[in-house]
Design a protein around this motif. Structure first.
Motif, PDB file in Angstrom:
ATOM      1  N   ALA A 148     -12.532  17.671   0.583  1.00  0.00           N
ATOM      2  CA  ALA A 148     -12.056  16.398   1.515  1.00  0.00           C
ATOM      3  C   ALA A 148     -12.044  16.812   2.964  1.00  0.00           C
ATOM      4  O   ALA A 148     -11.921  16.053   3.609  1.00  0.00           O
ATOM      5  N   LEU A 149     -12.198  18.133   3.379  1.00  0.00           N
ATOM      6  CA  LEU A 149     -12.129  18.762   4.681  1.00  0.00           C
ATOM      7  C   LEU A 149     -13.416  18.824   5.400  1.00  0.00           C
ATOM      8  O   LEU A 149     -14.375  19.796   4.721  1.00  0.00           O
ATOM      9  N   GLY A 150     -13.890  18.176   6.288  1.00  0.00           N
ATOM     10  CA  GLY A 150     -15.086  18.161   7.147  1.00  0.00           C
ATOM     11  C   GLY A 150     -15.014  19.215   8.283  1.00  0.00           C
ATOM     12  O   GLY A 150     -13.980  19.767   8.586  1.00  0.00           O
ATOM     13  N   ASN A 151     -16.210  19.393   8.832  1.00  0.00           N
ATOM     14  CA  ASN A 151     -16.410  20.425  10.000  1.00  0.00           C
ATOM     15  C   ASN A 151     -15.170  20.008  11.224  1.00  0.00           C
ATOM     16  O   ASN A 151     -14.424  20.859  11.840  1.00  0.00           O
ATOM     17  N   ARG A 152     -14.867  18.749  11.335  1.00  0.00           N
ATOM     18  CA  ARG A 152     -14.075  18.369  12.433  1.00  0.00           C
ATOM     19  C   ARG A 152     -12.763  18.787  12.214  1.00  0.00           C
ATOM     20  O   ARG A 152     -12.172  19.296  13.097  1.00  0.00           O
ATOM     21  N   PHE A 168       9.141  15.005   5.805  1.00  0.00           N
ATOM     22  CA  PHE A 168       8.070  14.561   6.392  1.00  0.00           C
ATOM     23  C   PHE A 168       6.723  15.217   6.033  1.00  0.00           C
ATOM     24  O   PHE A 168       5.928  14.850   5.660  1.00  0.00           O
ATOM     25  N   VAL A 169       6.739  16.623   6.340  1.00  0.00           N
ATOM     26  CA  VAL A 169       5.632  17.560   5.929  1.00  0.00           C
ATOM     27  C   VAL A 169       5.492  17.771   4.369  1.00  0.00           C
ATOM     28  O   VAL A 169       4.217  17.933   4.054  1.00  0.00           O
ATOM     29  N   VAL A 178      -5.246  15.796   0.494  1.00  0.00           N
ATOM     30  CA  VAL A 178      -5.792  16.774   1.436  1.00  0.00           C
ATOM     31  C   VAL A 178      -6.197  16.298   2.651  1.00  0.00           C
ATOM     32  O   VAL A 178      -6.144  16.706   3.762  1.00  0.00           O
ATOM     33  N   ARG A 179      -6.734  14.905   2.540  1.00  0.00           N
ATOM     34  CA  ARG A 179      -7.547  14.244   3.676  1.00  0.00           C
ATOM     35  C   ARG A 179      -6.283  14.081   4.646  1.00  0.00           C
ATOM     36  O   ARG A 179      -6.571  14.362   5.784  1.00  0.00           O
ATOM     37  N   LEU A 180      -5.292  13.547   4.237  1.00  0.00           N
ATOM     38  CA  LEU A 180      -4.184  13.184   5.081  1.00  0.00           C
ATOM     39  C   LEU A 180      -3.575  14.477   5.737  1.00  0.00           C
ATOM     40  O   LEU A 180      -3.407  14.285   7.084  1.00  0.00           O
ATOM     41  N   PHE A 181      -3.493  15.473   4.936  1.00  0.00           N
ATOM     42  CA  PHE A 181      -3.230  16.922   5.985  1.00  0.00           C
ATOM     43  C   PHE A 181      -4.286  17.171   6.847  1.00  0.00           C
ATOM     44  O   PHE A 181      -3.870  17.665   7.944  1.00  0.00           O
ATOM     45  N   GLY A 182      -5.562  17.111   6.506  1.00  0.00           N
ATOM     46  CA  GLY A 182      -6.547  17.305   7.473  1.00  0.00           C
ATOM     47  C   GLY A 182      -6.426  16.535   8.667  1.00  0.00           C
ATOM     48  O   GLY A 182      -6.655  17.010   9.699  1.00  0.00           O
ATOM     49  N   GLU A 183      -6.104  15.170   8.511  1.00  0.00           N
ATOM     50  CA  GLU A 183      -6.077  14.452   9.641  1.00  0.00           C
ATOM     51  C   GLU A 183      -4.911  14.624  10.323  1.00  0.00           C
ATOM     52  O   GLU A 183      -4.937  14.416  11.844  1.00  0.00           O
ATOM     53  N   LEU A 184      -3.685  14.854   9.801  1.00  0.00           N
ATOM     54  CA  LEU A 184      -2.598  15.141  10.596  1.00  0.00           C
ATOM     55  C   LEU A 184      -2.606  16.440  11.483  1.00  0.00           C
ATOM     56  O   LEU A 184      -2.212  16.480  12.619  1.00  0.00           O
ATOM     57  N   GLU A 185      -3.425  17.534  10.992  1.00  0.00           N
ATOM     58  CA  GLU A 185      -3.408  18.798  11.760  1.00  0.00           C
ATOM     59  C   GLU A 185      -4.456  18.579  12.839  1.00  0.00           C
ATOM     60  O   GLU A 185      -4.354  19.349  13.976  1.00  0.00           O
ATOM     61  N   PHE A 186      -5.390  17.679  12.587  1.00  0.00           N
ATOM     62  CA  PHE A 186      -6.317  17.410  13.519  1.00  0.00           C
ATOM     63  C   PHE A 186      -5.803  16.799  14.863  1.00  0.00           C
ATOM     64  O   PHE A 186      -5.970  17.378  16.021  1.00  0.00           O
ATOM     65  N   SER A 240       3.670  21.190  13.013  1.00  0.00           N
ATOM     66  CA  SER A 240       2.236  21.473  12.287  1.00  0.00           C
ATOM     67  C   SER A 240       2.013  22.929  11.730  1.00  0.00           C
ATOM     68  O   SER A 240       1.587  23.250  10.540  1.00  0.00           O
ATOM     69  N   SER A 241       3.026  23.905  11.913  1.00  0.00           N
ATOM     70  CA  SER A 241       2.993  25.100  11.499  1.00  0.00           C
ATOM     71  C   SER A 241       3.640  24.779   9.936  1.00  0.00           C
ATOM     72  O   SER A 241       3.376  25.607   8.972  1.00  0.00           O
ATOM     73  N   CYS A 242       4.795  24.243   9.904  1.00  0.00           N
ATOM     74  CA  CYS A 242       5.524  23.798   8.553  1.00  0.00           C
ATOM     75  C   CYS A 242       4.317  23.165   7.785  1.00  0.00           C
ATOM     76  O   CYS A 242       4.221  23.430   6.271  1.00  0.00           O
ATOM     77  N   ASN A 243       3.576  22.159   8.173  1.00  0.00           N
ATOM     78  CA  ASN A 243       2.670  21.741   7.620  1.00  0.00           C
ATOM     79  C   ASN A 243       1.562  22.438   7.010  1.00  0.00           C
ATOM     80  O   ASN A 243       1.341  22.600   5.849  1.00  0.00           O
ATOM     81  N   SER A 244       0.999  23.374   7.780  1.00  0.00           N
ATOM     82  CA  SER A 244       0.154  24.382   7.434  1.00  0.00           C
ATOM     83  C   SER A 244       0.562  25.240   6.318  1.00  0.00           C
ATOM     84  O   SER A 244      -0.103  25.813   5.447  1.00  0.00           O
ATOM     85  N   GLY A 245       1.887  25.900   6.404  1.00  0.00           N
ATOM     86  CA  GLY A 245       2.583  26.529   5.467  1.00  0.00           C
ATOM     87  C   GLY A 245       2.538  26.153   4.162  1.00  0.00           C
ATOM     88  O   GLY A 245       2.371  26.594   3.211  1.00  0.00           O
ATOM     89  N   LEU A 246       3.033  24.832   3.878  1.00  0.00           N
ATOM     90  CA  LEU A 246       3.023  24.378   2.810  1.00  0.00           C
ATOM     91  C   LEU A 246       1.580  24.156   2.201  1.00  0.00           C
ATOM     92  O   LEU A 246       1.457  24.529   1.030  1.00  0.00           O
TER      93      LEU A 246
END
Length: 454
Positions: free
Chosen positions: A12-16, A135-136, A144-152, A294-300
């Motif tokens: 679900a994760l694209g180049n962007r 929240f995270v 996964v798509r929501l994670f990717g959008e939030l990190e974007f 963002s860091s907590c989000n990526s960690g999970l």
């Protein structure tokens, strides 16, 4: 179009999103928060620490690039450790990476609580940390798509803030506005105002600042066309380190005297507040909170996939292998989130030291992760494999990088109390991982015995 990998994950994760996840991994609270205390302790020479650690990070990322193109996997370096070193190395590196993110999450939650307290002094800080964790956790469990959008969008905000700082600070330095200028590098006690040894002692916190740049490799198993996307993402991390980290620290040292910075305040908040713009400090405070989220989000995200990979080999609790209907490793994510709760207790008992202790322990995981990646790339080259995306100077740069990482650890007992706490935890971590591996190996032998007898 979304596809599914052999591991059950959704592509679900694209180049962007991959590009922005790479940026998010290269800009974190280690810069937004940690640089202030280190500038106050070491002075302008801190830029040397960032440049040296950045060079090591460059070689780590290029080693990762060779490994990812050799075989993309969401288990990332844990899979490579098992293939190129041995099963025990996969077990040890996986749990050390979990230690890294567990303590990073604790550090970020304490940072969020402290910075929300800046606005709402009467609101319980432990409740702030708990709400941030909730929240995270929800974001990671949904998709996964929501994670990717939030990190974007998190990364967009961080990059925007850094770019604004770089532009404003560069203008002030070039036109010598106020006290800004290169003279600040030597005018207040010299380039090494507190001595060269303290510059060396700052390497641990700088390595932590670069932590999670390897996250882009873990996304490989959920990335469409990794052979096209990954080289661009990895190279992007490298130049961002040079500009965002080394460039930012250099400009911070030039726009204000190093004595203006404080350990408890983001150096960027200090800078923007000093401009006389009423809302500038508040805006940067918001960015710091975003960086921590963002860091907590990526960690999970990262630990959920690492733990699932380990659980599949029965090296982690069985529930960590559970994949939800949304193709999310729900068991591993919840397991890490439970550890994050320990940050609330640490912050309660040691509010002034919680962040530094957590980052020092987390850096042990960073160093072990980087070491495994570099060593695995060395073993890959030894098989005769040649990559279209080779690590420059290998194998000589491999050994130089490993030597640098060893130096960082050896310096920790001579540094501040918080680094000493982390250093003296090393025997406990080694013992715990060794006992865990013995238990795993014993269970395997017991399972294999009836099969061999039959």
């Amino acid at each position: 179009m979304r596809t599914q990998s052999d591991e059950g994950y959704s592509h679900a994760l694209g180049n962007r999103q991959i590009q922005m996840i790479a940026i998010g991994g290269a800009i974190g609270v280690g810069l937004f928060l940690g640089a202030g205390g280190r500038l106050a302790a070491t002075g302008p020479a801190l830029v040397l620490s960032y440049a040296t650690a950045g060079l090591a990070a460059f070689f780590v990322m290029r080693a990762l690039g060779e490994l990812v193109l050799y075989r993309p996997a969401s288990g990332s370096f844990v899979e490579y450790a098992g293939e190129f070193i041995g099963p025990w190395a996969a077990f040890a590196s996986g749990w050390m990476y979990w230690v890294n993110w567990a303590f990073t999450g604790i550090a970020e939650l304490t940072a969020i609580a402290a910075y929300v307290h800046y606005w709402a002094g009467g609101f319980p800080q432990w409740l702030t940390a708990l709400l941030a964790l909730g929240f995270v956790l929800v974001v990671n469990l949904l998709s996964v798509r929501l994670f990717g959008e939030l990190e974007f969008w998190f990364a967009m905000l961080k990059v925007l803030a850094i770019v604004i700082f770089l532009v404003v600070a560069l203008v002030l330095v070039v036109f010598a506005v106020g006290d800004a200028g290169p003279r600040n590098l030597v005018a207040h006690g010299g380039f090494f105002p507190t001595g060269f040894p303290l510059v060396l002692m700052s390497l641990q916190s700088v390595v932590f600042a670069y932590a999670s740049i390897e996250l882009v490799g873990i996304t490989a198993g959920e990335t469409a066309r990794p052979h096209e996307v990954m080289p661009r993402a990895i190279n992007g991390v490298i130049w961002r380190i040079a500009i965002f980290y080394v460039g930012s620290v250099l400009l911070l040292a030039m726009v204000l005297p190093w004595t203006a910075y404080r350990a408890s305040t983001s150096p960027f908040v200090t800078f923007f507040a000093g401009l006389g713009v009423p809302w500038a400090g508040d805006a940067m405070n918001l960015v710091v909170i975003t960086a921590a989220l963002s860091s907590c989000n990526s960690g999970l995200y990262a630990t959920g996939r690492i733990l699932r990979s380990m659980a599949a080999r029965r090296e982690a609790p069985a529930f960590a292998a559970q994949l939800s209907s949304r193709h999310v490793p729900i068991g591993g994510i919840v397991f890490t989130a439970a550890m994050f709760l320990g940050g609330v207790a640490l912050f309660y008992y040691l509010p002034e030291r919680a962040f530094n202790i957590a980052t020092a322990v987390a850096s042990l995981g960073v160093i072990s992760t980087w070491g495994v990646l570099v060593y695995c790339q060395t073993r890959l080259r030894a098989t005769g494999h040649r990559s279209a995306f080779p690590m420059p100077g290998s194998p000589y740069t491999n050994w130089l990088t490993l030597g640098f990482l060893a130096l960082v650890i050896l310096l920790m007992p001579f540094a501040d109390r918080d680094q000493q706490v982390a250093f003296f935890l090393i025997p406990a971590l080694v013992a715990g991982i060794a006992l865990g591996w013995l238990a795993v190996r014993r269970r395997r032998r017991l399972r294999e015995a009836p099969q061999q007898a039959g």
